[in-house]
Design a protein around this motif. Structure first.
Motif, short mmCIF file in Angstrom:
data_model
loop_
_atom_site.label_atom_id
_atom_site.label_comp_id
_atom_site.label_asym_id
_atom_site.label_seq_id
_atom_site.Cartn_x
_atom_site.Cartn_y
_atom_site.Cartn_z
N GLY A 142 -8.53 4.85 -3.04
CA GLY A 142 -9.40 3.67 -2.97
C GLY A 142 -8.89 2.46 -3.72
O GLY A 142 -9.47 1.37 -3.64
N GLU A 143 -7.77 2.62 -4.43
CA GLU A 143 -7.22 1.54 -5.23
C GLU A 143 -6.85 0.34 -4.34
O GLU A 143 -7.11 -0.82 -4.70
CB GLU A 143 -5.95 2.09 -5.92
N ALA A 144 -6.27 0.64 -3.19
CA ALA A 144 -5.84 -0.44 -2.29
C ALA A 144 -7.05 -1.26 -1.84
O ALA A 144 -7.03 -2.50 -1.86
CB ALA A 144 -5.12 0.15 -1.08
N PHE A 145 -8.11 -0.57 -1.48
CA PHE A 145 -9.28 -1.29 -0.98
C PHE A 145 -9.94 -2.12 -2.09
O PHE A 145 -10.38 -3.25 -1.85
CB PHE A 145 -10.28 -0.31 -0.34
N ASN A 146 -9.96 -1.57 -3.29
CA ASN A 146 -10.51 -2.32 -4.42
C ASN A 146 -9.73 -3.62 -4.64
O ASN A 146 -10.31 -4.68 -4.91
CB ASN A 146 -10.44 -1.50 -5.71
N MET A 147 -8.40 -3.53 -4.54
CA MET A 147 -7.57 -4.72 -4.76
C MET A 147 -7.85 -5.75 -3.67
O MET A 147 -7.95 -6.95 -3.94
CB MET A 147 -6.09 -4.31 -4.80
N ILE A 148 -8.01 -5.25 -2.44
CA ILE A 148 -8.30 -6.16 -1.33
C ILE A 148 -9.62 -6.91 -1.60
O ILE A 148 -9.73 -8.12 -1.40
CB ILE A 148 -8.35 -5.37 0.00
N VAL A 174 0.85 -1.18 0.00
CA VAL A 174 0.00 0.00 0.00
C VAL A 174 0.89 1.23 0.00
O VAL A 174 1.90 1.27 0.70
CB VAL A 174 -0.88 0.01 1.28
N ASN A 175 0.56 2.23 -0.83
CA ASN A 175 1.26 3.51 -0.71
C ASN A 175 0.28 4.58 -0.28
O ASN A 175 -0.92 4.47 -0.53
CB ASN A 175 2.01 3.87 -2.00
N MET A 176 0.78 5.58 0.40
CA MET A 176 -0.12 6.58 0.99
C MET A 176 0.61 7.88 1.25
O MET A 176 1.84 7.94 1.17
CB MET A 176 -0.66 6.03 2.31
N ASP A 177 -0.15 8.90 1.59
CA ASP A 177 0.43 10.18 1.93
C ASP A 177 0.79 10.19 3.41
O ASP A 177 -0.08 10.11 4.27
CB ASP A 177 -0.59 11.29 1.62
N CYS A 178 2.09 10.25 3.70
CA CYS A 178 2.54 10.29 5.10
C CYS A 178 3.18 11.63 5.40
O CYS A 178 3.96 11.76 6.34
CB CYS A 178 3.54 9.19 5.39
N GLY A 179 2.92 12.60 4.55
CA GLY A 179 3.48 13.93 4.79
C GLY A 179 4.92 14.07 4.34
O GLY A 179 5.57 15.05 4.69
N ILE A 180 5.45 13.08 3.62
CA ILE A 180 6.83 13.26 3.14
C ILE A 180 6.85 13.32 1.61
O ILE A 180 5.94 12.83 0.95
CB ILE A 180 7.79 12.15 3.61
N TYR A 181 7.89 13.92 1.13
CA TYR A 181 8.05 14.10 -0.29
C TYR A 181 9.41 13.56 -0.70
O TYR A 181 10.37 13.79 -0.01
CB TYR A 181 7.94 15.59 -0.64
N PRO A 182 9.57 12.83 -1.81
CA PRO A 182 8.49 12.39 -2.70
C PRO A 182 7.67 11.25 -2.08
O PRO A 182 8.18 10.49 -1.28
CB PRO A 182 9.25 11.88 -3.91
N GLN A 183 6.41 11.21 -2.49
CA GLN A 183 5.54 10.11 -2.05
C GLN A 183 5.80 8.94 -2.99
O GLN A 183 5.72 9.10 -4.20
CB GLN A 183 4.08 10.57 -2.15
#
Lengths: 347, 80, 452
Positions: free
Chosen positions: C194-200, C174-183
């Motif tokens: 929602g891509e992660a949840f769809n795959m699940i 899973v990739n997500m926004d954790c407040g760091i750059y680059p994401q």
């Protein structure tokens, strides 16, 4: 009987964009409590304080902050063996990280400091101001973190120009268009890394406060100053002490929330509605701290007492309407003195 | 090669050129070369002298002294 | 005779410029290091050649134990997995496996290595965007943990399990926004869109696929521990959401790696040694976020970490020799060393700490360090302050254990030997110095070019 003390002080760069060292030393020389021997700690050969023999008893060179903590530790312990330093007062933002990390080790060899903790030091960074505002109930200009050009586009759409683009650690550029915002974003990201910060422009009167906290939330002294003349580098060349109850109240509220130990400078702006908003927190005394001493609040003296764990009374009153006017002065230095500091690292 | 007459060299390895206002520092082996130049010694005499005083090989000494003399020229501390 | 002579130091003269800080009267910037775990640097170079990589088993073991303790003191179920790509020398991997680490691999090659190092298939985590169908098939067969990186991999995997009727143990990255750059949104499935949840959801619809875990890896050399808090909290929320929606209990959360070592990134103001977060700070950020997220105490997932760099960097040294002192056109000093960026690949990212092996006087000079390659890019340090070194002097580069012994290049010259100093301070060659024959063994010459 005054107590004899040996005090190490940094930031002897009394130049056109001055460090606070000389102002701190003058305050300590004025102390009625302490009889001080001043050990100047300098990074560069030409820091004027090195050659001000009436203010600084002895100067030593110390390694630049980027050299690392261990090199600083070795040098300070070497100096301590000869000078038996009682209290150390670092005055540069950039050196504080290392001094904070070493505070316990200094204490163990008999050198006292009175510094913020690493997390207090970190929390007052401008990226954390909105969070701090929330906790303390202090007004802070609306701030956003920018990581991508998309963020710049969004903030340009949402806010009205002009606003400020600020570097993570230093620098601020006022921008009037999205193009300027993009350019400032790239420039400041290259210089100071991410995130870049966007801060809403607040028009109004800027006022500064120099203060000292006891680390338990109490303010032991606070003096407000309005700049009267500013140099092209944005530094106060003259200023005047002022009293504003609301300003001092807001400052105390912030010091309470931070539980700030030691000296600090707060930069405020009084907005069109007459409310104070916090622009920045500097984690050390400002270069104009001697004005506070002259107005009846000797914050550096209080800091030394705190470092020695002596009881310190809070001072409320101070003289208003006192001015400071900076001036340039050509100190004459013999080549022998220059030789000593450059070849022996001490004078 | 000679060091300019007016250059002040102190025991600490500090040099000051009053004509240009530039100052320099040099380490002990460099200071020794300076002193020998002041005494009017030429390069081969300097090399011999240093070889007697310091624990090193001839090639190293020759290369380093050449480099040092070049730096003196580079800093315009010499006169012909 | 020679004993009566003074010790020699290359003569140096330096102009004093405004703004320049003094080099005199100050402790040496880098204390000399003449010995690694009881072995003198000179003796190691004499026996194994120069340049030479050295790995300290003592430091490696201590760093591993410290990291393990940092997490187990804060969270009840913890498993470390050795990140093969960081350093996949078999001897190194085996030390980690003996200490209890699983294997985390990102290619078929690394997968083979892990098996050969005796790791059970069920203790191999198979990551990365480039797994082939054959490799996946093997991983299914061995009951390894397959971390799905993209949708096409899911379809290949689905086809394989449905064909063979064999079940697969899977997780998604899973990739997500954790407040760091680059994401790092190029790996795995995005959480916020929602891509992660769809795959699940898709995985849950395949009987042969068992969704056991969730994986993320937010970046590399991440200096913000706060970002790990955010990642751990978001991963926990996702696991709880899966439980609610599909009644599947997520068995493990794999928070990946990316922890900084003690190296100093180029352009940093402070030394990495002083300023980079300790492993305890990362552990605190991750563990407290998971514990606060609302799992039932008996359903806390296993926490897996795949740290590589932070575990091994400090135990690696590169020893080398000065080939020449050189004067540049603008009067600056430079040294040519016998190793360059081909061997010390991390010189592209770090200002490596470099020590001398002998005690020098107080004089130091600013200089550039070059490697021996006849290529302009071959710069080991653009700027460093060192004593006036000369030909034949030895240097020690610190914190080189991570990524060098895997990313080094056979370019222009051969790669050096690697020596492991064991816990009894005995050195062992764990990789031989390459020879011309090593390289030529892989080459073929067509008939028409074989004769004159």
């Amino acid at each position: 009987m005054k107590i004899k003390l040996v005090i190490g002080v940094t930031a002897l760069n009394a130049i056109d964009s001055p460090g606070p060292g000389i102002a701190v030393i003058r305050s300590l020389r004025d102390s009625k409590k302490f009889d001080v021997r001043i050990i100047g700690l300098a990074y560069e050969f030409l820091e004027p304080g090195i050659f001000m023999h009436d203010l600084v008893d002895k100067s030593y060179q110390i390694p630049l902050p980027g050299t690392g903590m261990e090199a600083l530790w070795q040098r300070i312990t070497q100096i301590h063996e000869r000078e038996s330093i009682d209290v150390l007062i670092p005055n540069f933002d950039a050196e504080l990280f290392n001094f904070i990390q070493l505070a316990d080790r200094f204490k163990a060899i008999g050198i006292q400091t009175f510094l913020p903790t690493a997390s207090q030091f970190e929390n007052r960074h401008k990226t954390n101001l909105p969070q701090l505002g929330k906790i303390s109930g202090i007004a802070v200009p609306e701030t956003r973190s920018l990581n991508t050009l998309k963020d710049v586009r969004n903030v340009s759409k949402d806010w009205t120009f002009p606003f400020f683009i600020k570097g993570r650690y230093y620098d601020a550029i006022r921008v009037f268009s999205e193009e300027q915002a993009n350019a400032a974003f790239h420039k400041l990201a290259a210089a100071w890394g991410y995130p870049v910060i966007a801060q809403k422009n607040v028009s109004g009167e800027e006022v500064n406060v120099t203060a000292i906290g006891d680390g338990k939330g109490n303010t032991l002294g606070a003096v407000a100053m309005k700049k009267m003349y500013v140099t092209d580098k944005g530094k106060a060349w003259s200023g005047i002490s002022i009293a504003d109850e609301d300003l001092l109240l807001q400052s105390k509220k912030l010091i309470q929330a931070l539980r700030w130990p030691g000296g600090l400078e707060l930069e405020w702006i009084k907005d069109a509605n007459g409310n104070y908003q916090l622009l920045e927190i500097n984690p050390r005394f400002p270069a104009w701290v001697y004005l506070a001493t002259g107005c009846g609040q000797n914050h550096p003296e209080q800091l030394v007492s705190l470092a020695l764990e002596q009881p310190v009374e809070a001072i409320e009153a101070y003289e208003t309407g006192k001015l400071f006017v900076r001036f340039s002065f050509d100190l004459l230095v013999n080549i022998e003195d220059f030789e000593k500091i450059t070849t022996k690292g001490e004078l | 090669m000679k060091i300019k007459q007016n250059i002040a060299i102190s025991e600490s390895g500090f040099l000051f050129d009053p004509a240009t206002g530039h100052s320099f520092t040099t380490n002990p082996s460099g200071l020794r070369i300076m002193q020998l130049l002041r005494e009017g010694k030429n390069k081969s005499t300097i090399l011999e002298q240093l070889a007697q005083e310091f624990d090193t090989e001839h090639d190293t000494l020759e290369r380093d002294v050449n480099d040092y003399l070049n730096m003196l020229n580079y800093f315009k501390l010499t006169q012909s | 005779m020679a004993t009566s002579k003074k010790p020699y130091e290359r003569p140096v003269i330096q102009r004093l410029n405004a703004g320049v800080t003094g080099k005199f009267g100050q402790p040496s910037v880098t204390a000399s290091v003449s010995n690694i775990d009881g072995n003198s640097v000179d003796a190691l170079i004499q026996q194994f050649g120069s340049p030479l990589f050295v790995i300290s088993e003592n430091t490696l073991t201590k760093t591993y134990r410290d990291a393990e303790r940092a997490f187990t003191n804060r969270y009840p179920k913890v498993q470390l997995a050795w990140s093969y790509k960081t350093n996949y020398l078999d001897a190194v991997c085996r030390i980690y496996h003996r200490l209890g680490a699983w294997a985390e691999v990102v290619s078929g090659f690394e997968y083979e290595k892990a098996l050969a190092n005796g790791v059970e298939g069920s203790k191999i985590i198979f990551n990365g965007p480039g797994k082939s169908a054959a490799e996946l098939e093997k991983a299914i067969h061995n009951q390894s943990l397959i971390h799905i990186d993209h949708a096409d991999e899911f379809y290949v995997l689905r086809e394989l399990v449905q064909q063979n009727g064999q079940s697969a143990r899977v997780a998604i990255r899973v990739n997500m926004d954790c407040g760091i750059y680059p994401q790092w949104d190029r790996f795995g499935f995005n959480l916020e869109n929602g891509e992660a949840f769809n795959m699940i959801e898709q995985i849950c619809s395949v009987d042969e696929m068992h969704l056991e875990g969730l994986h993320c890896h937010i970046g590399t050399f991440v200096l913000s521990t706060q970002s790990y808090s955010i990642a751990a909290a978001k991963m926990s929320q996702l696991a709880l959401q899966i439980k609610k929606q599909f009644s599947i209990t997520i068995k493990y959360l794999d928070l990946g790696g990316g922890f900084a070592s003690k190296n100093t990134l180029k352009g940093s103001f402070l030394q990495g040694q002083d300023a980079n977060p300790s492993i305890d700070k990362y552990a605190e950020a991750i563990c407290s976020a998971i514990l606060k997220s609302g799992f039932n105490e008996n359903e806390l997932p296993l926490l897996i970490l795949e740290s590589g760099r932070a575990l091994i960097d400090e135990s690696g040294y590169l020893l080398g020799s000065v080939l020449s002192h050189k004067r540049l056109g603008d009067g600056r000093s430079a040294l040519i060393l016998d190793f360059g960026v081909n061997v010390l690949f991390t010189a592209f990212w770090y200002d490596h700490k470099i020590s001398t092996t002998q005690v020098h006087g107080q004089w130091q000079e600013d200089m550039v360090l070059y490697g021996p390659l006849c290529m302009n890019i071959d710069v080991v340090r653009e700027h460093i302050t060192l004593p006036p070194l000369n030909k034949g002097d030895k240097v020690v580069v610190h914190n080189t254990g991570a990524y060098n012994m895997t990313q080094w290049m056979q370019f222009i010259s051969m790669r050096p030997a690697v020596v492991l100093i064991d816990r009894n301070e005995k050195p062992h060659t764990i990789r031989l110095r390459e020879t011309t024959a090593t390289i030529q063994a892989q080459e073929k010459i067509p008939n028409h070019l074989t004769h004159g």
